[in-house]
Design an enzyme around this catalytic site. Sequence first.
Site, PDB file in Angstrom:
ATOM      1  N   ARG A  91       0.825  -1.236   0.000  1.00  0.00           N
ATOM      2  CA  ARG A  91       0.000   0.000   0.000  1.00  0.00           C
ATOM      3  C   ARG A  91       0.848   1.271   0.000  1.00  0.00           C
ATOM      4  NH1 ARG A  91      -2.845  -3.192   3.740  1.00  0.00           N
ATOM      5  NH2 ARG A  91      -4.687  -4.103   2.790  1.00  0.00           N
ATOM      6  N   LYS A 113       3.761  11.979 -10.546  1.00  0.00           N
ATOM      7  CA  LYS A 113       2.779  11.285 -11.382  1.00  0.00           C
ATOM      8  C   LYS A 113       3.388   9.969 -11.817  1.00  0.00           C
ATOM      9  CE  LYS A 113       0.071  14.859 -13.686  1.00  0.00           C
ATOM     10  NZ  LYS A 113      -0.301  15.378 -15.011  1.00  0.00           N
ATOM     11  N   GLU A 155      10.097  18.821 -23.967  1.00  0.00           N
ATOM     12  CA  GLU A 155       9.405  19.008 -22.673  1.00  0.00           C
ATOM     13  C   GLU A 155       9.957  20.258 -21.989  1.00  0.00           C
ATOM     14  OE1 GLU A 155       6.830  17.548 -21.232  1.00  0.00           O
ATOM     15  OE2 GLU A 155       6.726  15.442 -21.799  1.00  0.00           O
ATOM     16  N   LYS A 190       9.053  23.613 -12.615  1.00  0.00           N
ATOM     17  CA  LYS A 190       8.121  22.501 -12.379  1.00  0.00           C
ATOM     18  C   LYS A 190       7.987  22.216 -10.883  1.00  0.00           C
ATOM     19  CE  LYS A 190       6.559  17.937 -13.418  1.00  0.00           C
ATOM     20  NZ  LYS A 190       6.553  16.734 -14.229  1.00  0.00           N
ATOM     21  N   GLU A 200      -2.979  18.365  -9.247  1.00  0.00           N
ATOM     22  CA  GLU A 200      -3.448  18.930 -10.515  1.00  0.00           C
ATOM     23  C   GLU A 200      -4.905  19.385 -10.455  1.00  0.00           C
ATOM     24  OE1 GLU A 200      -1.757  17.018 -14.081  1.00  0.00           O
ATOM     25  OE2 GLU A 200      -3.685  17.395 -15.020  1.00  0.00           O
ATOM     26  N   ARG A 204      -1.314  23.215 -11.941  1.00  0.00           N
ATOM     27  CA  ARG A 204      -0.518  22.137 -12.544  1.00  0.00           C
ATOM     28  C   ARG A 204      -1.041  21.721 -13.916  1.00  0.00           C
ATOM     29  NH1 ARG A 204       2.036  16.611  -9.815  1.00  0.00           N
ATOM     30  NH2 ARG A 204       3.145  16.013 -11.704  1.00  0.00           N
ATOM     31  N   ASN A 208       0.388  20.532 -18.780  1.00  0.00           N
ATOM     32  CA  ASN A 208      -0.081  19.651 -19.863  1.00  0.00           C
ATOM     33  C   ASN A 208      -0.014  20.326 -21.228  1.00  0.00           C
ATOM     34  OD1 ASN A 208      -0.714  17.409 -18.260  1.00  0.00           O
ATOM     35  ND2 ASN A 208      -2.631  18.369 -17.613  1.00  0.00           N
ATOM     36  N   HIS A 211       0.225  18.353 -24.482  1.00  0.00           N
ATOM     37  CA  HIS A 211      -0.079  16.947 -24.215  1.00  0.00           C
ATOM     38  C   HIS A 211      -1.458  16.528 -24.706  1.00  0.00           C
ATOM     39  CE1 HIS A 211       3.501  17.248 -21.810  1.00  0.00           C
ATOM     40  NE2 HIS A 211       3.453  15.960 -21.517  1.00  0.00           N
ATOM     41  N   HIS A 215      -0.695  13.514 -26.775  1.00  0.00           N
ATOM     42  CA  HIS A 215      -0.988  12.116 -26.412  1.00  0.00           C
ATOM     43  C   HIS A 215      -1.731  11.407 -27.537  1.00  0.00           C
ATOM     44  CE1 HIS A 215      -0.590  12.225 -21.726  1.00  0.00           C
ATOM     45  NE2 HIS A 215       0.557  12.003 -22.335  1.00  0.00           N
ATOM     46  N   HIS A 227       7.421  10.188 -26.988  1.00  0.00           N
ATOM     47  CA  HIS A 227       6.571  11.067 -26.171  1.00  0.00           C
ATOM     48  C   HIS A 227       6.967  12.541 -26.332  1.00  0.00           C
ATOM     49  CE1 HIS A 227       4.038  12.352 -22.850  1.00  0.00           C
ATOM     50  NE2 HIS A 227       5.069  13.066 -22.425  1.00  0.00           N
TER      51      HIS A 227
HETATM   52  N1  NAD Z   1       5.340  11.177 -14.809  1.00  0.00           N
HETATM   53  C1  NAD Z   1       5.361  12.275 -15.517  1.00  0.00           C
HETATM   54  O1  NAD Z   1       5.096  13.382 -15.024  1.00  0.00           O
HETATM   55  C2  NAD Z   1       5.789  12.195 -16.958  1.00  0.00           C
HETATM   56  C3  NAD Z   1       6.119  13.373 -17.655  1.00  0.00           C
HETATM   57  C4  NAD Z   1       6.562  13.256 -18.967  1.00  0.00           C
HETATM   58  C5  NAD Z   1       6.663  12.004 -19.560  1.00  0.00           C
HETATM   59  N2  NAD Z   1       6.330  10.880 -18.857  1.00  0.00           N
HETATM   60  C6  NAD Z   1       6.462   9.555 -19.460  1.00  0.00           C
HETATM   61  O2  NAD Z   1       7.823   9.325 -19.780  1.00  0.00           O
HETATM   62  C7  NAD Z   1       7.885   8.333 -20.805  1.00  0.00           C
HETATM   63  C8  NAD Z   1       8.971   8.694 -21.801  1.00  0.00           C
HETATM   64  O3  NAD Z   1      10.201   8.709 -21.119  1.00  0.00           O
HETATM   65  P1  NAD Z   1      11.601   8.738 -21.885  1.00  0.00           P
HETATM   66  O4  NAD Z   1      11.547   9.681 -23.003  1.00  0.00           O
HETATM   67  O5  NAD Z   1      12.625   8.891 -20.838  1.00  0.00           O
HETATM   68  O6  NAD Z   1      11.659   7.315 -22.595  1.00  0.00           O
HETATM   69  P2  NAD Z   1      12.203   5.876 -22.140  1.00  0.00           P
HETATM   70  O7  NAD Z   1      12.092   5.680 -20.694  1.00  0.00           O
HETATM   71  O8  NAD Z   1      11.496   4.916 -23.048  1.00  0.00           O
HETATM   72  O9  NAD Z   1      13.746   5.918 -22.517  1.00  0.00           O
HETATM   73  C9  NAD Z   1      14.110   6.055 -23.863  1.00  0.00           C
HETATM   74  C10 NAD Z   1      15.097   4.973 -24.320  1.00  0.00           C
HETATM   75  O10 NAD Z   1      16.372   5.310 -23.819  1.00  0.00           O
HETATM   76  C11 NAD Z   1      16.920   4.207 -23.062  1.00  0.00           C
HETATM   77  N3  NAD Z   1      17.716   4.861 -22.035  1.00  0.00           N
HETATM   78  C12 NAD Z   1      17.314   5.424 -20.880  1.00  0.00           C
HETATM   79  N4  NAD Z   1      18.340   6.079 -20.302  1.00  0.00           N
HETATM   80  C13 NAD Z   1      19.414   5.901 -21.105  1.00  0.00           C
HETATM   81  C14 NAD Z   1      20.777   6.342 -21.033  1.00  0.00           C
HETATM   82  N5  NAD Z   1      21.208   7.121 -20.068  1.00  0.00           N
HETATM   83  N6  NAD Z   1      21.618   5.934 -22.014  1.00  0.00           N
HETATM   84  C15 NAD Z   1      21.163   5.165 -23.044  1.00  0.00           C
HETATM   85  N7  NAD Z   1      19.892   4.742 -23.170  1.00  0.00           N
HETATM   86  C16 NAD Z   1      19.030   5.106 -22.207  1.00  0.00           C
HETATM   87  C17 NAD Z   1      15.731   3.419 -22.615  1.00  0.00           C
HETATM   88  O11 NAD Z   1      16.059   2.084 -22.400  1.00  0.00           O
HETATM   89  C18 NAD Z   1      14.786   3.580 -23.809  1.00  0.00           C
HETATM   90  O12 NAD Z   1      15.147   2.676 -24.821  1.00  0.00           O
HETATM   91  C19 NAD Z   1       6.511   8.258 -21.412  1.00  0.00           C
HETATM   92  O13 NAD Z   1       5.924   7.036 -21.070  1.00  0.00           O
HETATM   93  C20 NAD Z   1       5.754   9.404 -20.772  1.00  0.00           C
HETATM   94  O14 NAD Z   1       4.376   9.113 -20.612  1.00  0.00           O
HETATM   95  C21 NAD Z   1       5.909  10.968 -17.576  1.00  0.00           C
END
Ligand code: NAD
Length: 330
Positions: A91, A113, A155, A190, A200, A204, A208, A211, A215, A227
Amino acid sequence: MEGLDPRFLPDGPWALIGDENVRVHWTRHGFPEPPGTLWVPTSETTKRLETIDPWLETWASLPLHRDATIVAVGGGVLTDMAGLAASLFLRGVKWHCWPTTLLAQVDAGLGGKTAVNLPSGKNLAGAFHPPERMIVCTEFLSTLSSRHRSAGAWELFKHALIEGDLDWAESLLAAGQPGPDDLRRSLLQKAGVVHRDLRETGERKLLNLGHTLGHALESASGFGLLHGEAVGLGTLAACLLAEEQGLPAFPADFLKRFAGRLKPLSRFLPDWPSCLPVLCRDKKAIGESKTSGGSAIHCVLPIPGQRAVLRSLPPEAWASAHARLSALLT
Ligand SMILES: NC(=O)c1ccc[n+]([C@@H]2O[C@H](COP(=O)([O-])OP(=O)(O)OC[C@H]3O[C@@H](n4cnc5c(N)ncnc54)[C@H](O)[C@@H]3O)[C@@H](O)[C@H]2O)c1
């Protein structure tokens, strides 16, 4: 923002869940891999509830107790899933976030998030569960692909347009990649917003920006668009929609430079009919629109020189911004 430093590891019991692509950084520095360590492959298509089920089972079998901390090392996909897993395990246990992509460092890792995707759409199952600590080590970025670096930069660019700071936005477009000062400024922006409105309910929602259509583009492209790339496209479309809604227009040459940076993505751009159903299921949907009587979604509209504003609009309002976006990219 720090280098890889073992002083930031938890004091008490902890477990490690990491993206297999960054294990090299962890082990090169002689960082510990405690019992039950998991290095996993990540992708948007496996950002699903089924993926985290075996993680929970591993932690239960160690066993980890309520005083444990989950240390998550990876990009946004890994940290979103690990944060959700930490919120579910017993939990809710503490977690520490070590984001390893630009996008996760500037955005996903901060703010609590956490989520996985459902077949119906992006990030539809999740929780607000802020990490106790986020450690940003830019050293991780040395192995990140240039496509993922560029995607993450959108972003950060989004943060400049939320503030309405055209000079900052222009300098980011010109530089291509943000510098450490941009990263710091963006994180502070942020952090302030999230501190004031974690769940949010107000301010907040501005984060978005890009987005709503973003999305839909990301999902409708079958995740051919990353993304951050989808957020870049969605942000440009939001500039166009803002103008159509009677808000001050962005200078034409700024929009041209903005579109120029996005042009290489035109081949991934899904058509409008594939985006509309996704927009209609958007998390930001708020029920009936006062103007159309149909469903409405929260849309963040940027304004040059001023903070962005929030409007409730029917999903169909994006149709002409999508058409103009397509035209600008060809
Ligand atoms: N929680 C939030 O507030 C929030 C905000 C924005 C985006 N997101 C989410 O984030 C996700 C996208 O994240 P992302 O762009 O980091 O993609 P990702 O996590 O898929 O990473 C991108 C690629 O890079 C690789 N990788 C990661 N770090 C590396 C490094 N240092 N060196 C080499 N390779 C590396 C990963 O294995 C993957 O293949 C989406 O699912 C999105 O919805 C969440």
